[in-house]
Design a protein around this motif. Structure first.
Motif, PDB file in Angstrom:
ATOM      1  N   MET A 295      42.575  28.223-118.039  1.00 23.49           N
ATOM      2  CA  MET A 295      42.909  29.049-116.858  1.00 23.49           C
ATOM      3  C   MET A 295      43.603  30.333-117.303  1.00 23.49           C
ATOM      4  O   MET A 295      44.460  30.300-118.178  1.00 23.49           O
ATOM      5  N   THR A 296      43.248  31.434-116.682  1.00 27.05           N
ATOM      6  CA  THR A 296      43.875  32.713-117.031  1.00 27.05           C
ATOM      7  C   THR A 296      44.662  33.213-115.834  1.00 27.05           C
ATOM      8  O   THR A 296      44.228  33.050-114.688  1.00 27.05           O
ATOM      9  N   VAL A 297      45.809  33.818-116.131  1.00 18.14           N
ATOM     10  CA  VAL A 297      46.592  34.391-115.039  1.00 18.14           C
ATOM     11  C   VAL A 297      46.000  35.745-114.677  1.00 18.14           C
ATOM     12  O   VAL A 297      45.795  36.588-115.548  1.00 18.14           O
ATOM     13  N   LYS A 298      45.711  35.888-113.378  1.00 18.04           N
ATOM     14  CA  LYS A 298      45.126  37.154-112.917  1.00 18.04           C
ATOM     15  C   LYS A 298      45.931  37.697-111.746  1.00 18.04           C
ATOM     16  O   LYS A 298      46.411  36.922-110.919  1.00 18.04           O
ATOM     17  N   SER A 299      46.025  38.993-111.724  1.00 21.42           N
ATOM     18  CA  SER A 299      46.711  39.634-110.583  1.00 21.42           C
ATOM     19  C   SER A 299      45.714  39.851-109.460  1.00 21.42           C
ATOM     20  O   SER A 299      44.549  40.170-109.715  1.00 21.42           O
ATOM     21  N   VAL A 300      46.183  39.678-108.262  1.00 21.78           N
ATOM     22  CA  VAL A 300      45.318  39.944-107.103  1.00 21.78           C
ATOM     23  C   VAL A 300      45.865  41.166-106.370  1.00 21.78           C
ATOM     24  O   VAL A 300      46.944  41.110-105.769  1.00 21.78           O
ATOM     25  N   PRO A 301      45.169  42.268-106.452  1.00 22.43           N
ATOM     26  CA  PRO A 301      45.645  43.466-105.736  1.00 22.43           C
ATOM     27  C   PRO A 301      45.134  43.498-104.297  1.00 22.43           C
ATOM     28  O   PRO A 301      44.195  42.785-103.960  1.00 22.43           O
ATOM     29  N   LEU A 302      45.773  44.331-103.504  1.00 26.03           N
ATOM     30  CA  LEU A 302      45.292  44.503-102.123  1.00 26.03           C
ATOM     31  C   LEU A 302      43.964  45.237-102.187  1.00 26.03           C
ATOM     32  O   LEU A 302      43.883  46.335-102.745  1.00 26.03           O
ATOM     33  N   PRO A 303      42.909  44.638-101.628  1.00 22.20           N
ATOM     34  CA  PRO A 303      41.606  45.286-101.700  1.00 22.20           C
ATOM     35  C   PRO A 303      41.545  46.524-100.805  1.00 22.20           C
ATOM     36  O   PRO A 303      42.465  46.768-100.016  1.00 22.20           O
ATOM     37  N   ASP A 304      40.446  47.244-100.955  1.00 18.77           N
ATOM     38  CA  ASP A 304      40.257  48.419-100.100  1.00 18.77           C
ATOM     39  C   ASP A 304      39.926  47.962 -98.678  1.00 18.77           C
ATOM     40  O   ASP A 304      38.848  47.443 -98.418  1.00 18.77           O
ATOM     41  N   ILE A 305      40.864  48.143 -97.808  1.00 20.71           N
ATOM     42  CA  ILE A 305      40.649  47.668 -96.437  1.00 20.71           C
ATOM     43  C   ILE A 305      40.491  48.835 -95.465  1.00 20.71           C
ATOM     44  O   ILE A 305      40.629  48.695 -94.258  1.00 20.71           O
ATOM     45  N   GLY A 306      40.249  50.012 -96.026  1.00 25.15           N
ATOM     46  CA  GLY A 306      40.080  51.163 -95.137  1.00 25.15           C
ATOM     47  C   GLY A 306      41.228  52.125 -95.322  1.00 25.15           C
ATOM     48  O   GLY A 306      42.057  51.983 -96.216  1.00 25.15           O
ATOM     49  N   ASN A 307      41.255  53.100 -94.465  1.00 17.04           N
ATOM     50  CA  ASN A 307      42.194  54.202 -94.629  1.00 17.04           C
ATOM     51  C   ASN A 307      43.558  53.894 -94.015  1.00 17.04           C
ATOM     52  O   ASN A 307      43.993  54.517 -93.065  1.00 17.04           O
ATOM     53  N   PHE A 308      44.212  52.851 -94.534  1.00 20.19           N
ATOM     54  CA  PHE A 308      45.523  52.472 -94.009  1.00 20.19           C
ATOM     55  C   PHE A 308      46.594  52.771 -95.038  1.00 20.19           C
ATOM     56  O   PHE A 308      46.359  52.682 -96.241  1.00 20.19           O
ATOM     57  N   LYS A 309      47.810  53.054 -94.528  1.00 23.69           N
ATOM     58  CA  LYS A 309      48.924  53.308 -95.455  1.00 23.69           C
ATOM     59  C   LYS A 309      50.104  52.467 -95.025  1.00 23.69           C
ATOM     60  O   LYS A 309      50.353  52.266 -93.824  1.00 23.69           O
ATOM     61  N   ASP A 310      50.833  51.958 -95.972  1.00 24.01           N
ATOM     62  CA  ASP A 310      52.091  51.235 -95.721  1.00 24.01           C
ATOM     63  C   ASP A 310      51.938  50.182 -94.623  1.00 24.01           C
ATOM     64  O   ASP A 310      52.651  50.198 -93.615  1.00 24.01           O
ATOM     65  N   LEU A 311      51.026  49.275 -94.818  1.00 18.61           N
ATOM     66  CA  LEU A 311      50.813  48.233 -93.812  1.00 18.61           C
ATOM     67  C   LEU A 311      51.874  47.142 -93.947  1.00 18.61           C
ATOM     68  O   LEU A 311      52.117  46.644 -95.046  1.00 18.61           O
ATOM     69  N   PRO A 312      52.508  46.744 -92.847  1.00 19.04           N
ATOM     70  CA  PRO A 312      53.512  45.684 -92.965  1.00 19.04           C
ATOM     71  C   PRO A 312      52.875  44.309 -93.199  1.00 19.04           C
ATOM     72  O   PRO A 312      51.862  43.988 -92.591  1.00 19.04           O
ATOM     73  N   VAL A 313      53.521  43.547 -94.052  1.00 16.20           N
ATOM     74  CA  VAL A 313      53.117  42.155 -94.255  1.00 16.20           C
ATOM     75  C   VAL A 313      53.803  41.356 -93.149  1.00 16.20           C
ATOM     76  O   VAL A 313      55.030  41.359 -93.048  1.00 16.20           O
TER      77      VAL A 313
END
Ligand code: CAO
Length: 442
Positions: free
Chosen positions: A1-19
């Motif tokens: 098993m390899t450790v991989k980072s999961v980035p936020l994918p391209d979800i459109g033209n959004f900025k600073d979206l709250p989690v």
């Protein structure tokens, strides 16, 4: 098993979206496409999926953080070491609960906004709907925000989330909102109005603390009971309120002339006892007002006794003790009884018998103030008299204005039993007695 980072994918033209929700924790096993976090834009909630299966090593975001495309959300031990590292621009969000406004946005798995069926005008754009209605009111056609777990919970209960008011940030629907909705719906379904065929939408449940400091104070037992009774009366009885102003100048002069005698007898004569006597007389003359509809709603039960309830304001809430046989009692006797019963009411010492058997009620706010109010009929009685504070007023006598003491009256009645003309006749007759007490002996 390899450790991989999961980035936020391209979800459109959004900025600073709250989690708004983190759906996994370190150590969790997740499958490919399983949601990791939920983000919220102005118009939509989006679940961000795992691009591959594996075990979460580290969660790098928390609720209320804001994120942008490319930010690392989690680190995972990927099952398949050969699986390619996710490309931000190629991964689609798993579920979007409102359409992403940008044409460049990746195709959502659940692209349609969750809206209430039917009534939204076909031409109205969704974001226009969004801005037309307050966030907390359930609106046909309105977009709503809720997490997957809340959606699942609602589905289990068969709740249409479009009808639920959200109390979370920006009107987001919480699990407690769904529970409150179910509770409210059940209460409404068993209410007298609902069983009579009516259906009343619940008021929205709102977290007022989002607007400022609040304090929650429980209602007293009396307030809860009388509130329920008042709602039942309000919902079951079609009310009409008829107003009048009656000239009590002579009555007041008579009352003042009796003051010394009343004091000697140990009682305090207020205008209310005169009103009690005048109402008793009007009830005798207009028997329909001294009546109740039977449960079938097809028969009127005329009462041959005149028992009148008097609303008493107590520290714990409103109670209505009943004074019996008002027509057979004198002013002093009524004064003594009123003082005794209202003292017991304020001490919380009334028995259920004290509050039963009334034919008609009087609610007097004359000792406090105000010009008029519309009292709620104390069902199954069919009418109630509201009395406000008397006021010296200029009254035209045909030649000049005279100062006269005018008493505002408001008669609310059950329109199923009493016609408007009868309501006007009753209040006019009552007014005539109060203006000239000699009417009482006719
Ligand atoms: N116009 C002018 N003055 C009036 C008046 C009127 N319509 N009615 C009473 N007053 C005067 C009285 O004469 C008395 O004045 P003095 O002390 O100078 O003699 C003063 O106001 C206080 O009267 P009271 O309120 O103590 O006595 P009451 O006989 O008028 O009323 C009671 C008794 C028990 C009905 C009253 O105390 C009470 O609880 N009222 C509130 C009822 C209520 O809450 N109704 C609303 C129900 S719906 O929520």
């Amino acid at each position: 098993m390899t450790v991989k980072s999961v980035p936020l994918p391209d979800i459109g033209n959004f900025k600073d979206l709250p989690v708004i929700e983190v759906l996994v924790a370190a150590g969790d096993r997740v499958e490919a496409e399983q949601s990791l976090i939920t983000l919220e834009s102005d118009k939509a909630t989006m679940e961000i999926p795992a691009p591959f299966a594996g075990v979460v090593k580290k969660v790098l975001v928390k609720t209320d953080d804001t994120v942008n495309v490319g930010d690392i959300i989690v680190e995972m031990d990927a099952d398949d070491a050969a699986s390619p590292a996710p490309e931000p621009a190629k991964t689609a969000p798993a579920a979007v609960s409102a359409p992403a406004p940008e044409p460049a946005a990746p195709a959502p798995v659940e692209a349609a906004p969750e809206v209430a069926p039917a009534t939204m005008p076909a031409t109205a754009p969704a974001n226009e709907e969004n801005t037309t209605y307050p966030i907390n009111s359930p609106t046909p056609g309105a977009v709503f925000h809720a997490s997957p777990s809340v959606r699942a919970f609602a589905r289990t209960l068969g709740v249409d989330l479009a009808k639920v008011s959200g109390t979370g940030i920006k009107g987001r629907i919480q699990k407690t909102d769904v529970t409150a909705f179910v509770k409210n719906t059940l209460t409404q379904a068993t209410s007298p109005a609902a069983t009579a065929g009516g259906s009343i939408p619940p008021l929205p449940s709102i977290d007022f603390s989002q607007f400022g400091e609040i304090e929650t104070v429980p209602l007293s037992r009396i307030q809860k009971r009388s509130g329920k009774h008042l709602s039942t009366c309000w919902l079951n009885i079609p009310h009409v309120t008829q107003f009048d102003e009656t000239d009590i100048t002579d009555l007041e002069a008579f009352r003042q002339s009796l003051k010394a005698r009343a004091e000697k007898a140990g009682v305090k004569l207020t205008p209310l006892v005169f009103i009690l006597k005048a109402v008793a007389r009007a009830l005798a003359d207009y028997p329909k007002f001294n009546a109740s509809l039977d449960v079938s709603g097809e028969n009127l039960i005329l009462k041959k006794y005149i028992h009148i309830g008097v609303a008493v304001d107590t520290p714990n809430g409103l109670v209505v003790p009943v004074i019996r046989n008002v027509d057979r009692k004198g002013l002093f006797e009524l004064s003594a009884e009123l003082a005794e019963v209202s003292a017991r009411a304020r001490d919380g010492k009334l028995s259920p018998e004290d509050m039963s058997g009334g034919c008609f009620s009087i609610s007097s706010l004359g000792g406090i103030g105000g010009t008029q109010f519309t009292p709620i009929v104390n069902g199954p009685e069919v009418a109630i008299l509201g009395v406000s504070r008397s006021k010296m007023s200029p009254v035209w006598n045909g030649e000049t204005f005279e100062p006269r003491l005018m008493l505002p009256l408001a008669l609310s009645y059950d329109h199923r039993v009493i016609d408007g003309a009868q309501g006007a006749r009753f209040i006019t007759a009552l007014s005539a007695v109060l203006s000239d007490l000699r009417e009482l002996i006719l």
